[in-house]
Motif scaffolding. Structure first.
Motif, PDB file in Angstrom:
ATOM      1  N   VAL A 147      55.910  94.376  89.431  1.00  8.96           N
ATOM      2  CA  VAL A 147      54.593  94.275  90.051  1.00  8.96           C
ATOM      3  C   VAL A 147      53.728  95.365  89.430  1.00  8.96           C
ATOM      4  O   VAL A 147      54.200  96.150  88.592  1.00  8.96           O
ATOM      5  CB  VAL A 147      54.688  94.420  91.585  1.00  8.96           C
TER       6      VAL A 147
ATOM      7  N   ARG B 190      50.456  98.420  89.879  1.00  6.92           N
ATOM      8  CA  ARG B 190      49.553  99.244  90.692  1.00  6.92           C
ATOM      9  C   ARG B 190      48.774 100.137  89.741  1.00  6.92           C
ATOM     10  O   ARG B 190      49.364 100.804  88.889  1.00  6.92           O
ATOM     11  CB  ARG B 190      50.343 100.099  91.682  1.00  6.92           C
TER      12      ARG B 190
ATOM     13  N   THR C 144      60.162  96.375  91.742  1.00  6.93           N
ATOM     14  CA  THR C 144      60.434  96.341  93.175  1.00  6.93           C
ATOM     15  C   THR C 144      61.595  97.268  93.529  1.00  6.93           C
ATOM     16  O   THR C 144      61.662  97.787  94.647  1.00  6.93           O
ATOM     17  CB  THR C 144      60.796  94.907  93.612  1.00  6.93           C
TER      18      THR C 144
ATOM     19  N   LEU D 111      59.306  94.800 102.561  1.00  7.75           N
ATOM     20  CA  LEU D 111      58.393  94.213 101.589  1.00  7.75           C
ATOM     21  C   LEU D 111      57.713  93.014 102.228  1.00  7.75           C
ATOM     22  O   LEU D 111      58.383  92.114 102.749  1.00  7.75           O
ATOM     23  CB  LEU D 111      59.144  93.788 100.329  1.00  7.75           C
TER      24      LEU D 111
ATOM     25  N   HIS E 153      55.666  98.126 102.040  1.00  6.03           N
ATOM     26  CA  HIS E 153      54.886  97.888 100.829  1.00  6.03           C
ATOM     27  C   HIS E 153      54.446  96.432 100.839  1.00  6.03           C
ATOM     28  O   HIS E 153      55.277  95.526 101.009  1.00  6.03           O
ATOM     29  CB  HIS E 153      55.712  98.141  99.571  1.00  6.03           C
TER      30      HIS E 153
ATOM     31  N   ILE F  85      52.788  93.212  98.754  1.00 11.46           N
ATOM     32  CA  ILE F  85      52.742  92.744  97.375  1.00 11.46           C
ATOM     33  C   ILE F  85      51.934  91.452  97.322  1.00 11.46           C
ATOM     34  O   ILE F  85      52.219  90.506  98.059  1.00 11.46           O
ATOM     35  CB  ILE F  85      54.151  92.499  96.814  1.00 11.46           C
TER      36      ILE F  85
ATOM     37  N   TYR G 129      50.518  96.546  96.007  1.00 13.30           N
ATOM     38  CA  TYR G 129      50.960  96.242  94.645  1.00 13.30           C
ATOM     39  C   TYR G 129      50.556  94.811  94.315  1.00 13.30           C
ATOM     40  O   TYR G 129      50.725  93.903  95.136  1.00 13.30           O
ATOM     41  CB  TYR G 129      52.487  96.414  94.513  1.00 13.30           C
TER      42      TYR G 129
ATOM     43  N   ASP H  78      50.815  91.250  92.479  1.00 14.85           N
ATOM     44  CA  ASP H  78      51.831  90.363  91.931  1.00 14.85           C
ATOM     45  C   ASP H  78      51.284  89.757  90.638  1.00 14.85           C
ATOM     46  O   ASP H  78      51.065  88.550  90.517  1.00 14.85           O
ATOM     47  CB  ASP H  78      52.161  89.276  92.954  1.00 14.85           C
TER      48      ASP H  78
ATOM     49  N   TYR I  95      56.745  87.693  92.107  1.00 12.12           N
ATOM     50  CA  TYR I  95      57.180  87.978  93.474  1.00 12.12           C
ATOM     51  C   TYR I  95      57.015  86.736  94.346  1.00 12.12           C
ATOM     52  O   TYR I  95      57.894  86.396  95.141  1.00 12.12           O
ATOM     53  CB  TYR I  95      56.408  89.156  94.060  1.00 12.12           C
TER      54      TYR I  95
END
Length: 605
Positions: free
Chosen positions: A478, A480, A487, A499, A525, A527, A533, A535, A540
């Motif tokens: 992923v 950021r 992950t 997650l 977190h 995603i 974060y 994807d 993901y």
């Protein structure tokens, strides 16, 4: 010294400083648990012994912040895989294998499975990394200190030890003791834990030596070279091995001996002779460092703990080096155990959580012992295909090789049989599924109510990425701030991780409530688009196996503890029920055994 050592106390005593013990010490020290690690020897391993460090073990180093140091000192994957079968290093080649996932087909699957690569790190390099980390993070490491005996009661363990330099004996009182004292484990013997199988099924000789073999190896780089020669060889077959320790100047030569004839008495001259036999050129200068023997074992424990004493590593699974599963499995034993010890010691989980170490790791120990011994059985068909006589000599070997080359139908059948047997030995090295498909079925896993699907492919050969509870959390890239993050790196560090997806807002409150109730931090977190974060590769969404309002609870050892496919129902109640099961707590208890204790807030990074 006597007065200062009259009464020593610690939370966890670790007996043994090999891969399992030093990993346990490093992990527990990182988690803030007070530990003493005993090593009856004056230092770490002085020979390279174990060397393959697979992805799952490297992931443990990554979680400890030690991966960069490990890889800097390792032989990388691209120099490991060209395994040559020949009559000697300088002699005729009989065939090659691309091992350790260096074949393009396996390399792709290897890279998709983990952010960490397989590498070759000799034990005398690996152990100091872990021991130094343990000591620098607060573990008391005591060399030249030997366990003599121990007793346990309801409150802890009292170990009687001896300083081997001064002869002084004293007691160490601990809450729990880890037996990481190897294949001749005193801890296992005193506990009387049951073992199945046989020791000493075959004998091998290790010759550690220095020789510049660059001209034989640099153009076909591998960490092991296999030689068909007359004699006993490994496992009673005429197979000798040159194992690279440092490209291309430090080596371990491996040859066999007949265990029924007794342990041979060998000196450096014998070691030089064996080295030259494997090299196939006695003009090469050789400097022998050491000569030692070891035996092939087929033994695993059917129980690995009793009360407050828990055994890890070679103490509970003893097998040949095929597939490189020894030190890797030992390190993973400790990775499974240490977060559980942390939570039990801090009163956040019941003793039932520790019992899941038995449930989860005994089957793994059995599997790796059986796999390694099954792999040894892949070598004899090579000799059967060559039709070597029972006691071949140099002349008979040449006759066999000439026959293999003959342009006749009979020779063609022999060539096909030999090539098939040689290719089958890939299972001595490439067992990705054995390394990463460990499937835990215990009370420390909260199932999601769905049936286990049939494996799409052979689970010993291929890794099956899934977020099913009890499985290894898949590695997915992923991003950021435009930077790629695995992950894997969102999880671990001794904590639970939740997650969630774009529509997973309700899970933050659920995690806050669970953290407050149990006193165990659950970080969150998100995603997806606009989340913590991104994807960016859409991996993901396609691999998480949950909806945008679902959640995946990852244990501190990167195993999936529970998942919710979607956010229907009461997310808070569902998460708390799952966490209570994993921690071994009743529905109305928190980690201190009382309702409503305050705790740290949810961590969102």
């Amino acid at each position: 010294m006597g007065a200062s050592l009259s009464k020593v106390e610690t939370e966890v005593l670790i007996v043994g400083a090999g891969p399992a013990g030093s990993a346990a010490a490093a992990l527990l020290a990182t988690y803030g648990v007070s530990t003493i690690m005993l090593n009856k020897y004056g230092g770490v391993s002085n020979t390279p012994r174990a060397h393959i460090t697979n992805q799952r073990a490297v992931e443990v180093f990554r979680d400890l912040g030690l991966e960069a140091e490990l890889l800097q000192r390792a032989t990388p994957q691209h120099l490991m895989g060209e395994h040559v079968y020949a009559t000697s290093l300088a002699g005729r080649e009989l065939g090659r294998l691309r091992t350790w996932y260096t074949h393009p087909h396996f390399k792709a699957e290897h890279d998709l499975a983990s952010p960490s690569p397989v590498c070759d790190v000799p034990q005398d390099i690996l152990e100091p990394i872990l021991v130094n980390a343990a000591a620098s993070r607060g573990s008391s490491v005591r060399f030249n200190t030997e366990l003599l005996s121990f007793e346990q009661d309801d409150d802890g363990v009292s170990a009687h030890v001896r300083d081997r330099l001064s002869g002084h004996e004293y007691d160490i009182r601990c809450q729990y003791m880890i037996g990481a004292d190897g294949a001749n484990s005193l801890v296992m013997k005193q506990l009387g834990l049951p073992l199945e199988g046989q020791m000493g099924l075959g004998g091998s000789i290790n010759v550690v030596f220095e020789a510049d073999l660059t001209r034989f190896c640099a153009h076909r780089p591998g960490d092991m070279y296999w030689f068909v020669q007359p004699g006993v060889g490994m496992g009673g077959n005429g197979i000798g091995v040159l194992r690279m320790v440092k490209p291309w100047t430090r080596w371990v030569g491996v040859w066999g001996y007949d265990v029924n004839a007794g342990k041979p008495q060998l000196d450096h001259a014998d070691g030089e002779r064996i080295a030259h036999q494997l090299i196939g050129d006695d003009s090469v200068p050789v400097r022998v460092e050491s000569v030692s023997t070891w035996t092939v074992n087929d033994v695993y424990a059917t129980d690995n703990m009793q009360g407050r004493v828990i055994c890890v590593g070679d103490a509970v699974h003893r097998h040949p080096p095929m597939n490189g599963l020894g030190s890797n499995t030992s390190i993973q034993d400790s990775y499974n155990l240490c977060w559980k010890l942390l939570l039990v010691l801090r009163g956040k989980a019941s003793r039932a959580l520790l019992d899941t170490y038995r449930d989860e790791r005994v089957p793994v120990g059995r599997q790796v012992v059986k796999r390694a011994n099954k792999s040894i059985g892949l070598m004899p068909p090579i000799f059967a295909a060559l039709q070597l006589p029972t006691t071949p000599d140099e002349n008979s070997m040449q006759v066999v090789l000439d026959a293999l080359d003959a342009p006749t139908p009979a020779a063609g059948e022999r060539r096909r049989a030999f090539d098939t047997a040689l290719q089958a030995t890939i299972m001595c090295f490439n067992t990705h599924g054995v390394e990463l498909n460990q499937h835990y079925d215990s009370p420390a896993v909260a199932g999601d109510g769905t049936p286990e699907p049939a494996a799409p492919r052979d689970e010993e050969v291929y890794y099956h990425a899934t977020t099913r509870p009890g499985r290894h959390m898949p590695h997915i890239w992923v991003t950021r701030d435009q930077q790629r993050v695995s992950t894997f790196d969102l999880c671990g560090k001794g904590q639970f991780t939740l997650l969630v997806g774009v529509r997973g807002g309700a899970w933050r409150e659920a995690a806050r409530r669970a953290t407050q109730r149990f006193g165990v931090p659950v970080r969150v977190h998100s995603i997806g688009r606009g989340c913590d974060y991104e994807d960016s590769y859409n991996d993901y969404r396609t691999q998480s196996e949950v909806e945008e309002d679902g959640a995946i609870l990852v244990r501190p050892d990167h195993m999936v503890g529970w998942r919710a496919v979607d956010g229907s129902g009461d997310p808070g109640a569902a998460l708390e029920a799952a966490l209570a099961r994993i921690l071994g707590l009743g529905e109305e208890q928190n980690g201190d055994g009382e309702p409503g204790a305050s705790a740290q807030g949810v961590v969102s990074v």
